[in-house]
Scaffold this active site. Structure first.
Site, PDB file in Angstrom:
ATOM      1  N   ASP A  77       7.678  18.987  -2.106  1.00 40.90           N
ATOM      2  CA  ASP A  77       8.624  19.194  -1.020  1.00 40.90           C
ATOM      3  C   ASP A  77       7.834  19.904   0.088  1.00 40.90           C
ATOM      4  OD1 ASP A  77      11.250  19.629   0.226  1.00 40.90           O
ATOM      5  OD2 ASP A  77      10.882  21.725  -0.268  1.00 40.90           O
ATOM      6  N   ASP A 134       9.276  21.819   3.421  1.00 38.20           N
ATOM      7  CA  ASP A 134       9.838  23.091   3.891  1.00 38.20           C
ATOM      8  C   ASP A 134      10.179  23.987   2.702  1.00 38.20           C
ATOM      9  OD1 ASP A 134       9.759  22.276   6.528  1.00 38.20           O
ATOM     10  OD2 ASP A 134      11.790  21.471   6.499  1.00 38.20           O
ATOM     11  N   GLY A 146      16.870  21.876   1.798  1.00 35.00           N
ATOM     12  CA  GLY A 146      16.646  20.543   1.237  1.00 35.00           C
ATOM     13  C   GLY A 146      17.694  19.502   1.607  1.00 35.00           C
ATOM     14  N   ASP A 157      11.762  23.839  -3.703  1.00 35.94           N
ATOM     15  CA  ASP A 157      12.361  25.173  -3.519  1.00 35.94           C
ATOM     16  C   ASP A 157      13.886  25.084  -3.432  1.00 35.94           C
ATOM     17  OD1 ASP A 157      12.474  23.940  -0.946  1.00 35.94           O
ATOM     18  OD2 ASP A 157      12.839  25.909  -0.080  1.00 35.94           O
TER      19      ASP A 157
HETATM   20  P1  B16 Z   1      15.143  17.790   9.780  1.00 34.05           P
HETATM   21  P2  B16 Z   1      12.534  19.721   2.841  1.00 34.05           P
HETATM   22  C1  B16 Z   1      14.530  19.911   4.617  1.00 34.05           C
HETATM   23  O1  B16 Z   1      13.171  19.824   4.328  1.00 34.05           O
HETATM   24  C2  B16 Z   1      14.945  21.346   4.921  1.00 34.05           C
HETATM   25  O2  B16 Z   1      14.814  22.170   3.770  1.00 34.05           O
HETATM   26  C3  B16 Z   1      16.387  21.354   5.357  1.00 34.05           C
HETATM   27  O3  B16 Z   1      16.779  22.680   5.680  1.00 34.05           O
HETATM   28  C4  B16 Z   1      16.555  20.431   6.576  1.00 34.05           C
HETATM   29  O4  B16 Z   1      17.925  20.366   6.961  1.00 34.05           O
HETATM   30  C5  B16 Z   1      16.069  19.030   6.195  1.00 34.05           C
HETATM   31  O5  B16 Z   1      14.726  19.097   5.774  1.00 34.05           O
HETATM   32  C6  B16 Z   1      16.160  18.055   7.354  1.00 34.05           C
HETATM   33  O6  B16 Z   1      15.239  18.450   8.341  1.00 34.05           O
HETATM   34  O7  B16 Z   1      16.288  18.275  10.606  1.00 34.05           O
HETATM   35  O8  B16 Z   1      13.792  18.266  10.265  1.00 34.05           O
HETATM   36  O9  B16 Z   1      15.165  16.280   9.600  1.00 34.05           O
HETATM   37  O10 B16 Z   1      12.788  21.059   2.213  1.00 34.05           O
HETATM   38  O11 B16 Z   1      13.205  18.567   2.128  1.00 34.05           O
HETATM   39  O12 B16 Z   1      11.072  19.478   3.139  1.00 34.05           O
HETATM   40 MG    MG Z   2      12.477  22.546   0.695  1.00 31.96          MG
END
Ligand code: B16
Ligand code: MG
Length: 214
Positions: A9, A11, A46, A170
């Protein structure tokens, strides 16, 4: 089972952009006079952008037309993307680079499996793009975590079968997605204590690689 790939993953595992997400959602919520705080923000880990907005609106008991939701999500994303300009290779989380290096030395393929549509921008900002053999992100999927689609896409791009993959996550939603994909789920950070994790570590410096790949 011989493990062939690790899917990370992004973020919260490789880099921490949660604070940027939080500030951009808070700004949107303030403008719209919606209730929002860090506890609600935790629930967005996520989760896709539109689903995140739906959770925030639901928390205030507000319903909006799809076009208005699209406008708000796009505004939030513009603020969020402005803050991504601050990211540098210094923001790579502790333990990530040594782990990627060790995996490469062991011949294990590596991919990103992220819900984010900004994943490639983030990888470029932190200088890690070349470490990954595949990037599966929010642009290539229809259903986001806890659906397994993003991890199954990563396995397909890597050319490996799902059962040989380990996912490092996470978020609860991400661990559920890994399990639904038939993959081993490693919980780090906020997900280290999750009952859905097959194994866990507080961050990537604590990677017990032999256990993760077993
Ligand atoms: P975006 P991951 C996720 O990333 C984030 O944890 C989540 O908070 C966010 O809403 C989602 O990506 C979408 O992100 O707005 O940049 O498309 O943890 O899956 O890497
Ligand atoms: Mg994440």
């Amino acid at each position: 089972m011989s493990r062939q790939a690790v899917i990370f993953d992004l973020d919260g595992v490789i880099v921490s952009t949660d604070e940027y997400h939080y500030r951009a959602w808070q700004r949107m919520a303030d403008e719209q006079e919606l209730r929002f705080d860090r506890a609600v923000n935790e629930r967005l880990r996520g989760v896709s952008r539109m689903e995140s907005l739906a959770i925030i609106l639901d928390h205030s008991g507000v319903r909006l037309a799809p076009e208005t939701m699209a406008e708000l999500a796009s505004k939030k994303n513009a603020w969020y993307r402005d803050s991504l300009a601050q990211l540098t290779p210094q923001d790579v989380l502790p333990g990530a680079l040594p782990l990627l290096s060790e995996l490469r030395a062991r011949g294990i393929r590596q991919a990103i499996g992220s819900s984010s549509k900004n994943a490639r921008t983030i990888l470029d900002r932190i200088g890690l793009r070349d470490w990954f053999d595949a990037v599966a992100d929010g642009n290539g999927i229809v259903r986001s975590k806890p659906d397994p689609e993003v991890f199954l896409l990563a396995a397909r791009l890597l050319g490996v079968v799902p059962e040989t993959c380990v996912v490092v996550e996470d978020a609860e939603a991400g661990l559920a997605a890994a399990r639904a994909a038939g993959m081993k789920a490693v919980g780090v950070g906020a997900a280290a204590n999750s009952p859905l994790a097959h194994c866990a570590a507080k961050d990537l410096t604590g990677a017990a690689l032999d256990e993760w790949l077993a």
